[in-house]
Motif scaffolding. Structure first.
Motif, PDB file in Angstrom:
ATOM      1  N   TRP A 149       0.844  -1.196   0.000  1.00  0.00           N
ATOM      2  CA  TRP A 149       0.000   0.000   0.000  1.00  0.00           C
ATOM      3  C   TRP A 149       0.882   1.249   0.000  1.00  0.00           C
ATOM      4  O   TRP A 149       1.869   1.322   0.743  1.00  0.00           O
ATOM      5  N   ASP A 151       0.843   5.582   0.165  1.00  0.00           N
ATOM      6  CA  ASP A 151       0.114   6.833   0.302  1.00  0.00           C
ATOM      7  C   ASP A 151       0.500   7.672  -0.909  1.00  0.00           C
ATOM      8  O   ASP A 151       1.640   8.126  -1.032  1.00  0.00           O
ATOM      9  N   VAL A 152      -0.458   7.869  -1.815  1.00  0.00           N
ATOM     10  CA  VAL A 152      -0.140   8.499  -3.096  1.00  0.00           C
ATOM     11  C   VAL A 152       0.365   9.932  -2.917  1.00  0.00           C
ATOM     12  O   VAL A 152       1.046  10.484  -3.770  1.00  0.00           O
ATOM     13  N   THR A 187      -2.444   1.878  -4.677  1.00  0.00           N
ATOM     14  CA  THR A 187      -2.536   3.243  -4.142  1.00  0.00           C
ATOM     15  C   THR A 187      -3.828   3.940  -4.531  1.00  0.00           C
ATOM     16  O   THR A 187      -4.640   3.392  -5.287  1.00  0.00           O
TER      17      THR A 187
END
Ligand code: ASP
Ligand code: MG
Length: 425
Positions: A149, A151-152, A187
């Motif tokens: 994962w 966090d963009v 993301t």
């Protein structure tokens, strides 16, 4: 489930709201990935179902001090809990994550002192994507589809034009170049961060664009947008009968269609892909055996049929000088400054000796202030709630179907494109 560790291929997948709208959709998403020989390098996911609309309501409630605010947050919480419930053996970590994000949202709402609505909007609405990607990433990891994962906001860097953030390409590609090409990342679409580390958004439906930004910077082999439709059709079946699936569209044709408002592909998505010659596939989430639509270099349109694009809730303005003078470059530059200052999206313009007509979209609710600003200098007539039809590769029969949709206020042809403003009956 056994763990599936597979090398990532240089592909970017994007799953929109409908593809993650409930537990069954998530199971389907997992099934699609499980069928692949290798996992994509990146999976972009947007907010679940209609959650972005629900978060928009939170913004309105907050800004109007509505007492419904906390019950609305609770509805959002319950919506996600219902998706989580059937999917996880041990749902504690993913539930904690949901609660955590909702606490962050409540904390923002109770401590925020910035009154700019667009800023508030981005800080609030972004939680839809953060929550969705946490659930989807956890679910896939639990079912053996190992993904990381992201966090963009650590990758897509933008300016501070909230709700319409502009990408800082240099900073963004620098960040994206740090990713490990052998991993499968997951993301958020739609989001970015400004230089002050505040969340920004790229405009509604912007996660196609997010996928394209990553693909561009990663020099991906392709982008696949998984949709709840078979691919790109020549018209929206909600408003037109007898639609056709387009199997091939050139970048240029797709850019034209997106520019005029075809909603299947976000308009900003195509340029980053065209620039690196990365094909875009639009495929059916419900029927992954179908090939769908390819947007790439090549034939403009297969099959060659007229394409219809409808934009509703437009405002047609007819603007003329108070003193019967001509509409000249001098007048027009003043009018355009006002249109620009009020952040209208201009969808059609037509000029004649004494009046200038423009069909606009009031995305940011500025029409009333615009009228106040322009009235002292110009005579204005306007029609609200009109529809703008754009027909590419129009035939006479195609034009006839539009004339039946209401009373025609304006019509214009430029090369292969006819635009007709209609006041609906
Ligand atoms: N969730 C955002 C929206 O609904 C972005 C997207 O779906 O692409 O507008
Ligand atoms: Mg969406």
């Amino acid at each position: 489930h056994e763990k599936i560790y597979r090398k990532a291929m240089r592909k970017v997948y994007k799953f929109g709201g409908a593809s993650v709208k409930d537990a069954q959709a998530l199971a389907n998403l997992g099934a699609i990935l499980r069928k692949e020989e290798e996992l994509p390098a990146l999976i972009v996911v947007s907010a679940m179902g209609k959650m972005t609309n629900a978060f928009e309501k939170i913004v309105t409630s907050y800004c109007t001090h509505s007492p419904d605010l906390s019950s609305q947050i609770n509805d959002i919480r319950r919506f996600h809990l219902a998706i989580i419930a059937p999917l996880f053996k041990n749902s504690t970590p993913v539930k904690n994550n949901l609660e955590d994000l909702l606490d962050q949202l409540r904390h923002f709402l109770s401590t925020n002192t910035n009154t700019a609505t667009d800023f508030i909007y981005d800080q609030v609405v972004g939680f839809g994507e953060l929550i969705a990607t946490n659930i989807v990433s956890s679910y896939l990891n639990e079912t053996g589809i190992v993904n990381t994962w992201l966090d963009v906001r650590d990758y897509i860097k933008t300016d501070a034009s909230y709700r319409d953030a502009q990408v800082d390409w240099a900073a963004t590609s620098r960040q994206i170049s740090t990713l490990d090409p052998n991993k499968c990342y997951l993301t958020q679409g739609f989001l970015g961060a400004d230089p002050g580390e505040h969340t920004t958004t790229l405009g509604r439906e912007g996660s196609d664009y997010s996928a394209a930004i990553f693909a561009h910077c990663m020099a991906a082999e392709s982008v696949t947008i998984w949709k709840d439709v078979a691919g790109v059709l020549n018209a929206d079946p909600r408003y037109f009968e007898d639609t056709h699936l387009l199997t091939q569209i050139s970048y240029r044709e797709a850019i034209e269609m997106a520019f005029y408002g075809a909603s299947v592909i976000h308009p900003k998505t195509l340029k980053p892909l065209e620039n690196k010659n990365i094909p875009l596939y639009v495929r059916s989430f419900a029927d992954p055996t179908k090939t769908g639509t390819t947007v790439s270099k090549g034939k403009a349109l297969v099959p060659e049929v007229p394409c219809f694009i409808l934009k509703q809730s437009q405002i047609l303005l007819s603007i003329s000088a108070l003193d019967f003078s001509f509409m000249t470059a001098h007048n027009l530059s003043g009018i355009f400054s006002l249109l620009y200052a009020h952040r209208f999206k201009v969808n059609l313009i037509q000029n004649s000796a004494l009046s200038f007509s423009v069909c606009v979209e009031d995305t940011f609710d500025n029409f009333a202030t615009f009228l106040e600003a322009i009235k002292p200098a110009y005579k204005i007539r306007y029609w609200e709630g009109v529809s703008l039809y754009t027909i590419r590769h129009a035939s006479e029969a195609a034009l006839e179907t539009i004339a039946q949709k209401g009373s025609v206020l304006l019509r214009q042809r430029i090369e292969d494109t006819v635009q007709i403003v209609v006041e609906p009956i």
